[in-house]
Design a protein around this motif. Structure first.
Motif, PDB file in Angstrom:
ATOM      1  N   SER A 110       0.821  -1.220   0.000  1.00  0.00           N
ATOM      2  CA  SER A 110       0.000   0.000   0.000  1.00  0.00           C
ATOM      3  C   SER A 110       0.856   1.271   0.000  1.00  0.00           C
ATOM      4  O   SER A 110       0.553   2.249   0.677  1.00  0.00           O
ATOM      5  CB  SER A 110      -0.950   0.025   1.203  1.00  0.00           C
ATOM      6  OG  SER A 110      -1.931   1.043   1.046  1.00  0.00           O
ATOM      7  N   ARG A 112       1.898   4.316  -2.246  1.00  0.00           N
ATOM      8  CA  ARG A 112       1.432   5.003  -3.444  1.00  0.00           C
ATOM      9  C   ARG A 112       2.606   5.675  -4.140  1.00  0.00           C
ATOM     10  O   ARG A 112       3.192   6.627  -3.609  1.00  0.00           O
ATOM     11  CB  ARG A 112       0.356   6.051  -3.093  1.00  0.00           C
ATOM     12  CG  ARG A 112      -0.792   5.521  -2.258  1.00  0.00           C
ATOM     13  CD  ARG A 112      -1.348   4.212  -2.759  1.00  0.00           C
ATOM     14  NE  ARG A 112      -1.864   4.304  -4.106  1.00  0.00           N
ATOM     15  CZ  ARG A 112      -2.201   3.263  -4.824  1.00  0.00           C
ATOM     16  NH1 ARG A 112      -2.042   2.034  -4.354  1.00  0.00           N
ATOM     17  NH2 ARG A 112      -2.688   3.427  -6.033  1.00  0.00           N
ATOM     18  N   GLN A 163      -3.292  -3.593  -6.843  1.00  0.00           N
ATOM     19  CA  GLN A 163      -3.810  -2.675  -5.832  1.00  0.00           C
ATOM     20  C   GLN A 163      -4.692  -3.381  -4.803  1.00  0.00           C
ATOM     21  O   GLN A 163      -4.784  -2.944  -3.651  1.00  0.00           O
ATOM     22  CB  GLN A 163      -4.593  -1.549  -6.496  1.00  0.00           C
ATOM     23  CG  GLN A 163      -5.801  -1.998  -7.295  1.00  0.00           C
ATOM     24  CD  GLN A 163      -6.548  -0.825  -7.915  1.00  0.00           C
ATOM     25  OE1 GLN A 163      -6.603   0.249  -7.320  1.00  0.00           O
ATOM     26  NE2 GLN A 163      -7.101  -1.012  -9.094  1.00  0.00           N
ATOM     27  N   PHE A 166      -3.518  -5.588  -1.124  1.00  0.00           N
ATOM     28  CA  PHE A 166      -3.427  -5.030   0.231  1.00  0.00           C
ATOM     29  C   PHE A 166      -4.804  -5.085   0.874  1.00  0.00           C
ATOM     30  O   PHE A 166      -5.792  -4.634   0.306  1.00  0.00           O
ATOM     31  CB  PHE A 166      -2.920  -3.588   0.184  1.00  0.00           C
ATOM     32  CG  PHE A 166      -2.789  -2.958   1.541  1.00  0.00           C
ATOM     33  CD1 PHE A 166      -1.858  -3.441   2.454  1.00  0.00           C
ATOM     34  CD2 PHE A 166      -3.589  -1.885   1.904  1.00  0.00           C
ATOM     35  CE1 PHE A 166      -1.734  -2.866   3.704  1.00  0.00           C
ATOM     36  CE2 PHE A 166      -3.460  -1.307   3.155  1.00  0.00           C
ATOM     37  CZ  PHE A 166      -2.534  -1.782   4.054  1.00  0.00           C
ATOM     38  N   SER A 169      -6.884  -1.761   1.173  1.00  0.00           N
ATOM     39  CA  SER A 169      -6.964  -0.825   0.056  1.00  0.00           C
ATOM     40  C   SER A 169      -8.419  -0.497  -0.252  1.00  0.00           C
ATOM     41  O   SER A 169      -9.331  -1.268   0.087  1.00  0.00           O
ATOM     42  CB  SER A 169      -6.294  -1.406  -1.187  1.00  0.00           C
ATOM     43  OG  SER A 169      -7.064  -2.465  -1.717  1.00  0.00           O
TER      44      SER A 169
END
Length: 226
Positions: A110, A112, A163, A166, A169
């Motif tokens: 996670s 970014r 994505q 996680f 998320s």
């Protein structure tokens, strides 16, 4: 059942196909949809304002654009190219595969990275291009465009398929919440666990494609760049 409110989708498709201003097309589509649905202009503006306020953090990426521009101006891209030139034997495909691995790992943790404007354009694409130049000498504009497209696609693939690995998320929680609302008891950790094999398979397939991309690029310049 009236299908008239779906006219907004048609407006978006036509607007994007004609390459009109994105924000103007979306706002126009929303306005037309509101009017045909019986919503007044004042009500539409209130909804638009409330939506912007609730999601204002989405626009925070705008603050990063001047920083990226300054970094590029003062040599970020040149340093990235210099770094890739020091890595002997690194090809465009192998570099993009390495980036895909890091992108998927970042998704699993996670972290970014920032995406196209903050990472791909100033770093990934110039480094992938530099790897091709180090291998084949100067390359033509068509090859540069293909490398640019491949760099962008690797970013999209890594972000999209990793994505949800996680557990906390937004995508994982959305899937879990939606399934729960439909009567299916699915924990977020189960969604994340199911997403991991998908991310691994995607990595393998993309790595093979990147290898094939290298072969095609090298073959082109072994034939004299034609």
């Amino acid at each position: 059942m009236s299908y008239l409110p779906l006219i907004g989708i048609l407006i978006i498709i036509v607007g994007f196909a004609m390459k009109l201003d994105t924000i103007a097309v979306v706002v126009l589509a929303g306005l037309v949809t509101a009017l045909v649905s019986g919503i007044s202009i004042s009500e539409f503006l209130v909804m638009l304002g409330e939506g912007f306020v609730k999601n204002r953090l989405v626009t925070i990426f705008i603050l990063t654009l001047p920083m990226i521009g300054l970094a590029e101006t003062y040599g970020l891209k040149h340093q990235a190219v210099r770094l890739i030139n020091k890595m002997k034997g690194m090809t465009t495909g192998s570099f993009l595969t390495l980036y895909l691995f890091l992108r998927e790992l970042a998704g699993f943790l996670s972290i970014r990275i920032g995406g196209h404007p903050q990472f791909v354009r100033p770093l990934v694409q110039p480094m992938a291009e530099a790897a091709a130049i180090a291998k084949n000498g100067e390359i033509d504009d068509a090859s540069k465009e293909k490398i640019k497209a491949q760099s962008a696609s690797v970013e999209n693939i890594g972000n999209f398929y990793a994505q949800n690995t996680f557990v906390a998320s937004a995508g994982t929680l959305l899937i879990s919440g939606t399934l729960e609302s439909l009567g299916y008891e699915v924990l977020a950790v189960e969604v994340a666990r199911a997403s991991i094999p998908v991310a691994i398979i995607t990595f393998v397939i993309t790595a093979i494609y990147n290898y094939s991309f290298d072969k095609r690029l090298n073959h082109k310049y072994q034939k004299g760049g034609k």
